[in-house]
Design a protein around this motif. Sequence first.
Motif, PDB file in Angstrom:
ATOM      1  N   THR A   2       0.902  -1.179   0.172  1.00  0.00           N
ATOM      2  CA  THR A   2       0.069   0.184  -0.037  1.00  0.00           C
ATOM      3  C   THR A   2       0.839   1.301  -0.006  1.00  0.00           C
ATOM      4  OG1 THR A   2      -0.036  -0.024   2.414  1.00  0.00           O
ATOM      5  CG2 THR A   2      -1.895  -1.257   1.118  1.00  0.00           C
ATOM      6  N   GLN A   3       2.091   1.184   0.185  1.00  0.00           N
ATOM      7  CA  GLN A   3       2.863   2.364   0.281  1.00  0.00           C
ATOM      8  C   GLN A   3       4.179   1.911  -0.611  1.00  0.00           C
ATOM      9  OE1 GLN A   3       4.419   2.327   4.263  1.00  0.00           O
ATOM     10  NE2 GLN A   3       5.682   0.740   3.925  1.00  0.00           N
ATOM     11  N   SER A   4       4.564   3.310  -1.010  1.00  0.00           N
ATOM     12  CA  SER A   4       5.766   3.379  -1.966  1.00  0.00           C
ATOM     13  C   SER A   4       6.968   3.101  -1.129  1.00  0.00           C
ATOM     14  CB  SER A   4       5.931   4.541  -2.942  1.00  0.00           C
ATOM     15  OG  SER A   4       5.990   5.540  -2.176  1.00  0.00           O
ATOM     16  N   VAL A   5       8.012   2.540  -1.661  1.00  0.00           N
ATOM     17  CA  VAL A   5       9.185   2.234  -0.960  1.00  0.00           C
ATOM     18  C   VAL A   5      10.415   2.769  -2.043  1.00  0.00           C
ATOM     19  CG1 VAL A   5      10.981   0.624  -0.279  1.00  0.00           C
ATOM     20  CG2 VAL A   5       8.414   0.114  -0.155  1.00  0.00           C
ATOM     21  N   SER A   6      11.026   3.807  -1.315  1.00  0.00           N
ATOM     22  CA  SER A   6      12.038   4.804  -2.047  1.00  0.00           C
ATOM     23  C   SER A   6      13.531   4.182  -1.876  1.00  0.00           C
ATOM     24  CB  SER A   6      12.285   6.108  -1.409  1.00  0.00           C
ATOM     25  OG  SER A   6      12.417   6.245  -0.153  1.00  0.00           O
ATOM     26  N   PHE A  46      13.803  -9.115   3.233  1.00  0.00           N
ATOM     27  CA  PHE A  46      14.338  -8.038   2.611  1.00  0.00           C
ATOM     28  C   PHE A  46      13.953  -8.356   1.309  1.00  0.00           C
ATOM     29  CE2 PHE A  46      18.131  -5.928   0.761  1.00  0.00           C
ATOM     30  CZ  PHE A  46      17.838  -4.726   1.132  1.00  0.00           C
ATOM     31  N   HIS A  47      14.060  -9.529   0.843  1.00  0.00           N
ATOM     32  CA  HIS A  47      13.599  -9.932  -0.584  1.00  0.00           C
ATOM     33  C   HIS A  47      12.332  -9.206  -0.903  1.00  0.00           C
ATOM     34  CE1 HIS A  47      13.758 -11.677  -4.501  1.00  0.00           C
ATOM     35  NE2 HIS A  47      12.666 -12.430  -4.227  1.00  0.00           N
ATOM     36  N   GLU A  48      11.184  -9.507  -0.314  1.00  0.00           N
ATOM     37  CA  GLU A  48       9.873  -8.837  -0.664  1.00  0.00           C
ATOM     38  C   GLU A  48       9.931  -7.369  -0.526  1.00  0.00           C
ATOM     39  OE1 GLU A  48       5.713  -9.778   0.750  1.00  0.00           O
ATOM     40  OE2 GLU A  48       6.986  -9.301   2.774  1.00  0.00           O
ATOM     41  N   LEU A  49      10.964  -6.615   0.334  1.00  0.00           N
ATOM     42  CA  LEU A  49      11.064  -5.135   0.453  1.00  0.00           C
ATOM     43  C   LEU A  49      11.587  -4.801  -0.949  1.00  0.00           C
ATOM     44  CD1 LEU A  49      10.563  -2.585   2.207  1.00  0.00           C
ATOM     45  CD2 LEU A  49      12.884  -2.925   2.773  1.00  0.00           C
ATOM     46  N   ASN A  50      12.695  -5.398  -1.403  1.00  0.00           N
ATOM     47  CA  ASN A  50      13.173  -5.132  -2.638  1.00  0.00           C
ATOM     48  C   ASN A  50      11.964  -5.410  -3.952  1.00  0.00           C
ATOM     49  OD1 ASN A  50      15.687  -4.235  -2.504  1.00  0.00           O
ATOM     50  ND2 ASN A  50      16.626  -6.146  -2.219  1.00  0.00           N
ATOM     51  N   GLN A  51      11.299  -6.062  -3.678  1.00  0.00           N
ATOM     52  CA  GLN A  51      10.109  -6.449  -4.673  1.00  0.00           C
ATOM     53  C   GLN A  51       9.384  -5.247  -4.901  1.00  0.00           C
ATOM     54  OE1 GLN A  51       8.569 -10.339  -3.873  1.00  0.00           O
ATOM     55  NE2 GLN A  51       9.931 -11.244  -5.308  1.00  0.00           N
ATOM     56  N   TRP A  52       8.851  -5.011  -3.785  1.00  0.00           N
ATOM     57  CA  TRP A  52       8.146  -3.619  -3.480  1.00  0.00           C
ATOM     58  C   TRP A  52       8.779  -2.590  -4.050  1.00  0.00           C
ATOM     59  CZ3 TRP A  52       6.505  -3.862   2.407  1.00  0.00           C
ATOM     60  CH2 TRP A  52       5.389  -4.967   2.500  1.00  0.00           C
ATOM     61  N   ARG A  53       9.786  -2.346  -4.046  1.00  0.00           N
ATOM     62  CA  ARG A  53      10.833  -1.271  -4.358  1.00  0.00           C
ATOM     63  C   ARG A  53      10.648  -1.313  -5.888  1.00  0.00           C
ATOM     64  NH1 ARG A  53      12.121   3.767  -5.418  1.00  0.00           N
ATOM     65  NH2 ARG A  53      14.228   3.919  -6.231  1.00  0.00           N
ATOM     66  N   ASP A  54      10.895  -2.360  -6.548  1.00  0.00           N
ATOM     67  CA  ASP A  54      10.797  -2.630  -7.937  1.00  0.00           C
ATOM     68  C   ASP A  54       9.283  -2.356  -8.581  1.00  0.00           C
ATOM     69  OD1 ASP A  54      13.341  -3.779  -8.011  1.00  0.00           O
ATOM     70  OD2 ASP A  54      12.864  -5.730  -8.089  1.00  0.00           O
ATOM     71  N   ARG A  55       8.560  -2.869  -7.762  1.00  0.00           N
ATOM     72  CA  ARG A  55       6.920  -2.507  -8.185  1.00  0.00           C
ATOM     73  C   ARG A  55       6.864  -0.729  -8.126  1.00  0.00           C
ATOM     74  NH1 ARG A  55       4.186  -6.268  -4.459  1.00  0.00           N
ATOM     75  NH2 ARG A  55       5.373  -8.151  -4.970  1.00  0.00           N
ATOM     76  N   THR A  56       7.512  -0.163  -7.070  1.00  0.00           N
ATOM     77  CA  THR A  56       7.276   1.075  -6.949  1.00  0.00           C
ATOM     78  C   THR A  56       7.832   2.015  -8.247  1.00  0.00           C
ATOM     79  OG1 THR A  56       7.216   1.261  -4.679  1.00  0.00           O
ATOM     80  CG2 THR A  56       7.725   3.132  -5.720  1.00  0.00           C
ATOM     81  N   ILE A  57       9.002   1.503  -8.794  1.00  0.00           N
ATOM     82  CA  ILE A  57       9.753   1.947  -9.645  1.00  0.00           C
ATOM     83  C   ILE A  57       8.956   1.687 -11.065  1.00  0.00           C
ATOM     84  CG2 ILE A  57      11.797   1.861 -11.349  1.00  0.00           C
ATOM     85  CD1 ILE A  57      13.250   1.436  -8.625  1.00  0.00           C
ATOM     86  N   ALA A  58       8.489   0.602 -11.301  1.00  0.00           N
ATOM     87  CA  ALA A  58       7.703   0.154 -12.463  1.00  0.00           C
ATOM     88  C   ALA A  58       6.405   0.930 -12.481  1.00  0.00           C
ATOM     89  CB  ALA A  58       7.300  -1.366 -12.436  1.00  0.00           C
TER      90      ALA A  58
END
Length: 90
Positions: A2-6, A46-58
Amino acid sequence: MTQSVSFSDIQRVKRRAKQLQTSNPDIPHGKRLDMAAREFFSARNFHELNQWRDRTIAHFSASHDNTLPDSQAPFGNIATCTFCGCVYCP
């Protein structure tokens, strides 16, 4: 998610994992990254957090492109991502 990860959020998790080394020297760095990701973002690891970051960028790069028409662009269509400021030719 639900939130964007920078990028700075990822760096904050990495710094926290490094701080956890003093209190948990026997735990590997990867596990400390997982602990910090759970602490800050309630992510499973941490892997899931990186996936959230990738989705934010996309998400931002797909929905925030500003493409100039051919008449205004000197070398054809030029797009600028308003999220990161990257200028590219689509």
